[in-house]
Design an enzyme around this catalytic site. Structure first.
Site, PDB file in Angstrom:
ATOM      1  N   HIS A 130       0.884  -1.178   0.000  1.00 40.87           N
ATOM      2  CA  HIS A 130       0.000   0.000   0.000  1.00 40.87           C
ATOM      3  C   HIS A 130       0.918   1.223   0.000  1.00 40.87           C
ATOM      4  CE1 HIS A 130      -3.530  -2.481   1.325  1.00 40.87           C
ATOM      5  NE2 HIS A 130      -2.588  -3.182   1.922  1.00 40.87           N
TER       6      HIS A 130
ATOM      7  N   ARG B 296      -0.132   4.466  -0.879  1.00 41.95           N
ATOM      8  CA  ARG B 296      -0.864   5.648  -0.372  1.00 41.95           C
ATOM      9  C   ARG B 296      -1.007   6.815  -1.336  1.00 41.95           C
ATOM     10  NH1 ARG B 296      -2.813   2.348   3.320  1.00 41.95           N
ATOM     11  NH2 ARG B 296      -1.550   2.049   5.170  1.00 41.95           N
TER      12      ARG B 296
ATOM     13  N   ASN C 177      -6.638   0.733  -2.198  1.00 39.01           N
ATOM     14  CA  ASN C 177      -7.346   1.501  -1.163  1.00 39.01           C
ATOM     15  C   ASN C 177      -6.683   2.847  -0.899  1.00 39.01           C
ATOM     16  OD1 ASN C 177      -5.161   0.109  -0.047  1.00 39.01           O
ATOM     17  ND2 ASN C 177      -6.067   0.002   1.992  1.00 39.01           N
TER      18      ASN C 177
ATOM     19  N   HIS D 277      -8.864 -10.045   0.643  1.00 39.89           N
ATOM     20  CA  HIS D 277      -8.712  -9.844   2.089  1.00 39.89           C
ATOM     21  C   HIS D 277      -9.885 -10.561   2.739  1.00 39.89           C
ATOM     22  CE1 HIS D 277      -7.598  -7.184   5.664  1.00 39.89           C
ATOM     23  NE2 HIS D 277      -8.670  -7.866   6.054  1.00 39.89           N
TER      24      HIS D 277
ATOM     25  N   ASP E  44       2.453  -6.877   2.656  1.00 38.34           N
ATOM     26  CA  ASP E  44       1.326  -6.054   3.125  1.00 38.34           C
ATOM     27  C   ASP E  44       1.854  -4.750   3.729  1.00 38.34           C
ATOM     28  OD1 ASP E  44      -1.173  -5.119   3.647  1.00 38.34           O
ATOM     29  OD2 ASP E  44      -1.597  -6.443   5.320  1.00 38.34           O
TER      30      ASP E  44
ATOM     31  N   HIS F 289       1.645   3.886   8.297  1.00 39.69           N
ATOM     32  CA  HIS F 289       0.915   4.991   8.925  1.00 39.69           C
ATOM     33  C   HIS F 289       1.943   5.755   9.744  1.00 39.69           C
ATOM     34  CE1 HIS F 289      -2.996   3.197   7.907  1.00 39.69           C
ATOM     35  NE2 HIS F 289      -2.510   2.041   8.308  1.00 39.69           N
TER      36      HIS F 289
HETATM   37  O1  DOR Z   1      -3.596  -3.689   8.432  1.00 42.14           O
HETATM   38  C1  DOR Z   1      -3.908  -3.427   7.283  1.00 42.14           C
HETATM   39  N1  DOR Z   1      -3.647  -2.224   6.755  1.00 42.14           N
HETATM   40  N2  DOR Z   1      -4.540  -4.337   6.553  1.00 42.14           N
HETATM   41  C2  DOR Z   1      -5.093  -4.038   5.357  1.00 42.14           C
HETATM   42  O2  DOR Z   1      -5.686  -4.882   4.763  1.00 42.14           O
HETATM   43  C3  DOR Z   1      -5.001  -2.669   4.823  1.00 42.14           C
HETATM   44  C4  DOR Z   1      -3.823  -1.994   5.365  1.00 42.14           C
HETATM   45  C5  DOR Z   1      -3.777  -0.529   5.074  1.00 42.14           C
HETATM   46  O3  DOR Z   1      -3.998  -0.160   3.914  1.00 42.14           O
HETATM   47  O4  DOR Z   1      -3.515   0.255   5.989  1.00 42.14           O
END
Ligand code: DOR
Length: 442
Positions: free
Chosen positions: A62, A64, A94, A179, A306, A310
């Protein structure tokens, strides 16, 4: 052959057929010879004492961008990837906006051009609104296909009921990563959390039954629809017999495990708190050990990071408002090589699960092997060396890793992406040379 661009001379080649000392010759970004190379070369690098493997392919990150670029962006995410020996990434949908339209996919591809350090492709997200478009969307250049969230996580993407999931599965043919956590159960469990819960309750809130139940539903739908389905980040011992039975039955089911679920356990919430909060959760030691056994038994097809960064500030919010996910793209290959060098898993299995297997699963053109005709995506290791996961090595914009301070066996010396030198003597070098991944999907 008269002259090549580059020869990696005299390294230990980790080939599927066995290990051999030899040279790798590269011309126009492709491997053109493997073995003793006696022709001319514009440049040579002495790799004696070092080991060469194909670049890792991380099929779950991811990054962002667009929308959440204070956490990561395509430049910083791919930079973290390349410094960890990942030469190809598949990025998840996402973002904000979500990658649910042709326009959003094209936008990501344009953004990556000239800024990506490794090769890239972007998943399209399934939503209840775009189901009719999925057969066309999954065939667009630059996508490995469609990703579906059956349990909600970071962002808004969700396809939770069986009827909608069935519709998604019948609208397309390519292997679909999912997922798998049961949304109805997740909601019910979250509502039952006590006031001011500690993050150690995360594996209860998103409990093992949420994952088991969803994976059972999903496998039943694979049986019904025949859609090749790739179940992401398996976290429970209860899902393992379901997956083994589905495979034994010949269903088109594949599965992924992350280094987090193999390396961390629930005891670590006391020390690391919400830094290791992710979905599906890091669970108790019995789950971790059972998943390791399944890796050794050959149940899993691929490792994926994965990578879900953050910021520390976001993570500092009181649980359950702290976001789920942790960085991992840069530590994916180093952690698994460390496990191999500790004797937990054969190094060849690590190479297969990070290169040949993902390439085969998704039909990637020209990647995943140290063989003539393949892209010169190569990681050169000093397997006698070691590296501390230290802030000055980490590249992710989020600026932290749950493994900080850990010394890992093995040290990446060089990384090449289609022949471009991207890491030299352990340091980032050159400019971003990433390109869109091509698929020979038919
Ligand atoms: O912990 C997670 N964070 N699992 C996910 O499936 C999405 C991901 C995120 O995009 O932060």
């Amino acid at each position: 052959m008269s002259s090549v661009d580059l020869v990696l001379r005299g390294g230990l080649l980790l080939l599927p057929s066995g290990h051999a000392v030899g040279d790798v010759a590269i011309l126009d970004g492709k491997i053109v010879a493997v073995g003793l190379f006696e022709g001319e070369a514009a440049r040579e690098i002495d790799c004696s004492g070092l080991a060469l493997m194909p670049g890792a392919i991380d099929t779950q990150v991811h990054f962002r961008e667009p929308g959440l670029t204070h956490k990561e962006d395509l430049e910083s995410g791919t930079r973290a990837a390349i410094c960890g020996g990942v030469t190809t990434i598949f990025e998840m949908p996402n973002t904000d906006p979500t990658t649910t339209t042709a326009e959003a996919l094209r936008d990501k591809l344009e953004r990556a051009e000239g800024r990506a350090w490794c090769d890239f492709a972007f998943f399209v997200g399934a939503s209840k609104e775009n189901i009719a478009d999925l057969p066309l969307l999954e065939m667009m250049p630059g996508t490995p296909g469609v990703k579906m969230f059956m349990g909600s996580s970071t962002g808004t993407l969700l396809v939770d009921d069986d009827d909608s999931v069935r519709e998604v599965m019948t609208h397309g043919v390519r292997p679909m990563p999912v997922h798998s956590e049961d949304e109805a159960r997740l909601r019910q469990r979250k509502a039952e959390l006590p006031e001011n819960p500690h993050v150690r309750l995360h594996p209860d809130a998103r409990d093992a039954e949420s994952a088991r139940l969803c994976t059972e539903r999903l496998i039943n739908l694979v049986r019904e629809t025949g859609r090749p389905t790739h179940i992401l980040h398996i976290s429970t011992k209860e899902e393992l017999p379901l997956l083994a039975a589905a495979k034994a039955e010949g269903l088109p089911v594949t599965c992924e495990v992350t280094p987090h679920h193999l390396t961390l356990n629930a005891d670590r919430y006391e020390e690391l708190g919400s830094l290791i909060q992710m979905n599906p959760p890091v669970r108790s030691e019995d789950h971790r050990l059972a998943i390791w056994q399944a890796v050794k038994d050959g149940l899993f097809d691929v490792f994926g990071s994965d990578h879900a960064p953050h910021t520390r500030e976001e993570k500092a919010k009181p649980y359950p408002n702290s976001p789920s996910g942790m960085p991992g793209v840069q530590t994916l290959l180093p952690l698994m090589v460390d496990w191999a060098l500790r004797g937990e898993i054969p190094l060849d299995q690590v190479v297969a699960m990070l290169s040949a297997n993902p390439a085969k699963l998704y039909g990637i053109e020209g990647k995943g092997s140290l063989a003539p005709g393949f892209d010169a995506d190569i990681v050169v290791w000093d397997l006698e060396g070691s590296r501390e996961v230290s802030p000055d090595w980490l590249q992710s914009k989020c600026g932290w890793s749950p493994y900080e301070g850990t010394r890992l066996r093995g040290r990446i010396e060089h990384v090449f992406v289609r022949g471009h030198h991207a890491v030299q003597d352990g340091q980032l070098t050159g400019t971003p040379q990433g390109a869109m991944v091509r698929f020979d999907w038919k």
